[in-house]
Design a protein around this motif. Structure first.
Motif, PDB file in Angstrom:
ATOM      1  N   SER A   1      -8.092  -5.506  -3.681  1.00  0.00           N
ATOM      2  CA  SER A   1      -6.736  -5.160  -3.267  1.00  0.00           C
ATOM      3  C   SER A   1      -6.257  -3.846  -3.883  1.00  0.00           C
ATOM      4  O   SER A   1      -5.371  -3.203  -3.347  1.00  0.00           O
ATOM      5  N   ASN A   2      -6.848  -3.433  -5.008  1.00  0.00           N
ATOM      6  CA  ASN A   2      -6.400  -2.220  -5.685  1.00  0.00           C
ATOM      7  C   ASN A   2      -7.195  -0.962  -5.313  1.00  0.00           C
ATOM      8  O   ASN A   2      -6.760   0.132  -5.576  1.00  0.00           O
TER       9      ASN A   2
ATOM     10  N   ARG B   1      -5.347   8.726   6.614  1.00  0.00           N
ATOM     11  CA  ARG B   1      -5.350   7.349   6.134  1.00  0.00           C
ATOM     12  C   ARG B   1      -6.474   6.539   6.789  1.00  0.00           C
ATOM     13  O   ARG B   1      -6.535   5.324   6.657  1.00  0.00           O
TER      14      ARG B   1
ATOM     15  N   ASP C   1      -5.447   1.563  -2.995  1.00  0.00           N
ATOM     16  CA  ASP C   1      -4.339   2.224  -3.718  1.00  0.00           C
ATOM     17  C   ASP C   1      -4.886   3.285  -4.659  1.00  0.00           C
ATOM     18  O   ASP C   1      -4.306   4.366  -4.776  1.00  0.00           O
TER      19      ASP C   1
ATOM     20  N   GLY D   1      -2.395   5.980  -5.562  1.00  0.00           N
ATOM     21  CA  GLY D   1      -1.187   5.167  -5.783  1.00  0.00           C
ATOM     22  C   GLY D   1      -1.122   4.455  -7.066  1.00  0.00           C
ATOM     23  O   GLY D   1      -1.780   4.424  -7.984  1.00  0.00           O
TER      24      GLY D   1
ATOM     25  N   MET E   1       0.843  -1.182   0.000  1.00  0.00           N
ATOM     26  CA  MET E   1       0.000   0.000   0.000  1.00  0.00           C
ATOM     27  C   MET E   1       0.882   1.236   0.000  1.00  0.00           C
ATOM     28  O   MET E   1       1.943   1.256   0.594  1.00  0.00           O
ATOM     29  N   SER E   2       0.426   2.256  -0.651  1.00  0.00           N
ATOM     30  CA  SER E   2       1.208   3.483  -0.745  1.00  0.00           C
ATOM     31  C   SER E   2       1.231   4.207   0.591  1.00  0.00           C
ATOM     32  O   SER E   2       0.429   3.955   1.476  1.00  0.00           O
TER      33      SER E   2
END
Length: 68
Positions: free
Chosen positions: A59-60, A12, A63, A68, A1-2
């Motif tokens: 999962s994306n 965050r 990001d 990210g 993760m970014s």
């Protein structure tokens, strides 16, 4: 993760919800909610982004939200 945070405030701390919405035409008339989205939102400032559930990989999504 970014290591980036929310695009608006830098936090965050995020939340996630699944929502369904009607489309246009007959689906709107009959209230058929076949458009499903994942909403990622910042718990600090409320900034939100919608992602198509069918085309987004879990999962994306974070990001993408964090740029990210």
């Amino acid at each position: 993760m970014s290591e980036k945070g929310c695009l608006k405030c830098g936090s965050r701390d995020t939340g996630q919800k699944e929502v369904a919405m009607t489309g246009t035409g007959l689906s709107k008339i009959f209230d058929v909610q076949h458009n499903t989205f994942i909403v990622i939102f910042c718990k600090n400032c409320g900034y939100s982004e919608f992602y198509n559930k069918k085309s987004s990989k879990a999962s994306n999504i974070l990001d993408l939200f964090f740029g990210g």
